[in-house]
Design a protein around this motif. Structure first.
Motif: not given
Length: 341
Positions: A120, A188, A192, A195-196, A220, A290, A307
């Protein structure tokens, strides 16, 4: 219903059931029960039977939200907000604060996944360096045009370098670097992790006895805390270099005049406050992104909304934090420009 069965079981069974994905939950709940040494044959179902009155099991979205809120280690305040059907913005705000506190505790305890942190750090640092330097260079040249034109009329050309150095170090480079991080890195992170979350990969990590906060969030946030001040220093140097180049080529102001003026105006306190600002901004961007990714639901549409919302909230928070930090660091009348006389 599947949720009623989950509540009615023992705590250990409920915890094991929460760690499974919704697809496994539905398949397990629909599996027929066979008695030992006895052959069962289901009678043919009549039309409009009483089975039609049974409520269907919750869909994947509902189960995913239940698993998210009732996961092991989830703070009670989040459970209370979920049970009270609190607004989404309130739930996400509290989740962001809770997640930030968990990350700080893990950093102090040393629960850091160094391999993920290094990966990261490459994304936040070297991968974002080009666009950050390009932006800082043009910002420095734009302010050079404005300052040189106005200061030349007042006969204060020798003060241009000092004013540029103070403007870049105190406000421009920390804020510009944070905006670049929010647009490139924060989006990003949110996409990410979102989506997870909607694809049940978070549940897979819990099944493998891996804490998603340790594995995904802490690296991160830590990478943004480290890379933010470094990018800030490099952007400041790039902005000053572009300003010196433009002033010398276009306005015939010698480079040594700009550099000497900047050296006399800039102090160690300005450098320290600039680093603190960039550190705070990097931490805010990573934590918000996050947290918004962790609270994503609703499939691909929810990922896009999370996002976009993460970037917007990060930018607003950056400007609010910049105001309060500037109020604390630079309150009162300054005397930095007195050195330029």
């Amino acid at each position: 219903m599947a949720l009623q069965g989950l509540v009615g079981r023992s705590p250990a069974s409920a915890l094991h059931r929460r760690q499974l994905s919704p697809a496994l939950l539905r398949s397990a709940s629909c599996r027929p029960t066979c008695l030992p040494h006895q052959h069962r044959q289901e009678p043919p179902r009549a039309a409009n039977s009483t089975l039609d009155a049974i409520q269907p099991e919750p869909d994947d979205k509902e189960l995913r939200e239940v698993l998210l809120v009732e996961a092991a280690g989830t703070p009670s305040i989040l459970k209370k907000l979920h049970d009270a059907k609190a607004p989404k913005w309130l739930f996400r705000t509290v989740a962001c604060m809770v997640l930030g506190g968990q990350v700080v505790l893990r950093i102090f305890k040393g629960n850091i996944h160094w391999k993920n942190t290094a990966e990261q750090l490459r994304l936040v640092g070297p991968a974002s360096l080009g666009v950050s330097l390009l932006t800082a260079g043009f910002v420095g040249m734009v302010f050079t045009i404005q300052f040189v034109r106005e200061f030349a009329k007042l006969g204060l050309t020798r003060s241009v370098g000092g004013v540029l150095a103070l403007a870049l170090s105190r406000e421009l480079t920390p804020v510009v670097t944070a905006i670049i991080l929010a647009g490139r890195v924060g989006s990003a992170f949110a996409a990410e992790l979102g989506t997870m979350q909607v694809s049940e990969q978070m549940d897979s990590l819990r099944v493998l006895y891996t804490d998603p906060v340790d594995y995904l969030v802490t690296p991160r946030v830590l990478a943004s805390m480290i890379a933010g001040p470094i990018l800030n220093v490099l952007c400041f140097l790039m902005g000053m270099g572009a300003a010196v180049f433009l002033a010398d080529i276009v306005y015939n102001v010698p480079a040594n005049v700009i550099v000497d003026s900047a050296r006399r105006a800039l102090t160690s306190y300005d450098v320290m406050t600039s680093m603190v600002k960039s550190w705070v901004f990097g931490t805010v961007v990573a934590t918000i992104s996050c947290a918004w990714g962790f609270t994503t639901s609703g499939g691909a549409k929810g990922v896009g909304e999370s996002t976009t919302s993460a970037v917007v909230i990060s930018l607003v928070t950056i400007f609010i934090a910049d105001f309060f930090l500037s109020l604390v660091f630079f309150q009162g009348q300054g005397d930095a420009l007195k050195q330029l006389k």
